[in-house]
Design a protein around this motif. Structure first.
Motif: not given
Length: 220
Positions: A207-215
């Motif tokens: 897991l890592g930081y993101n600014n949107k949902e995974a697809v």
């Protein structure tokens, strides 16, 4: 008035500068040998950061996404609520989902959180480390403290798990950065008596930081 002016200056400075999290990477991998999987390793990477203001966090998710032969999976974790008020009354809840899709495998697996996530070299109990068993108070009655959920996979069918309805180990989003998730066939104890996945691990995730949902990625 002087006190009010100082407080206003501090607030505006905080608003302008914010606070930045370290960039993270999310990836997903799997091992051959189960459910028709063949050799192969896939990974998806996302980069993002979040800002902090007055102790509340915005626009930050933690994700992983990727695929291996015959399988694709994603995890998206996000803050679903932050209470604005005195520090002693603030409470954060966790939202999001897991989505799995396979074209080759079927059966029931255990979704667990792991202390490590060395997925770049594949999925195994020594690379993922012990299963995290520190669950939030509402799950103290759970008879399987290391198990987040049972995941029953069926060929060519999307399986979605709502984070709010399963036994996630932490309510605070930041505690998930850098740890792993695994789909295990079972659990056992290592030489130190710690709970780990039985090898081989069906699939694993960092897991890592993101600014949107995974697809979901296309299945190889």
């Amino acid at each position: 008035m002087a006190t009010l002016g100082i407080a206003l200056v501090v607030s505006l400075a905080s608003l302008a500068m914010g606070q930045t999290f370290q960039n993270g990477i999310g990836s997903f991998g799997g091992l051959p040998g189960i459910g028709g999987f063949r050799s192969g390793f896939g990974s998806g990477a996302f980069f993002g950061n979040g800002a902090a203001l007055f102790g509340a966090f915005f626009n930050t998710t933690i994700t992983c996404a990727g695929s291996t032969t015959g399988f694709s999976g994603v995890a998206t974790l996000r803050r679903s609520q932050v209470f604005f008020g005195p520090w002693w009354a603030r409470r954060q809840t966790l939202g999001g989902s897991f989505v799995f899709l396979t074209t080759t495998a079927s059966g029931t697996f255990l979704l667990v959180a792991n202390e490590r996530a060395d997925v770049e070299r594949g999925c195994s109990s020594d690379r993922m480390g012990p299963v995290i068993q520190r669950f939030s108070p509402r799950f103290f009655s759970n008879t399987r403290p290391g198990v987040i959920a049972d995941v029953t996979l069926e060929q060519n069918r999307n399986i979605t798990l709502d984070v709010a309805s399963i036994n996630m180990p932490f309510d605070v989003l930041e505690r998930y950065a850098g740890i792993g998730f695994s789909l295990c066939t079972g659990l056992t104890n290592d030489v130190f008596g710690r709970q780990v996945c039985v090898d081989p691990i069906f699939a694993c995730c960092k897991l890592g930081y993101n600014n949107k949902e995974a697809v979901l990625l296309p299945i190889p």
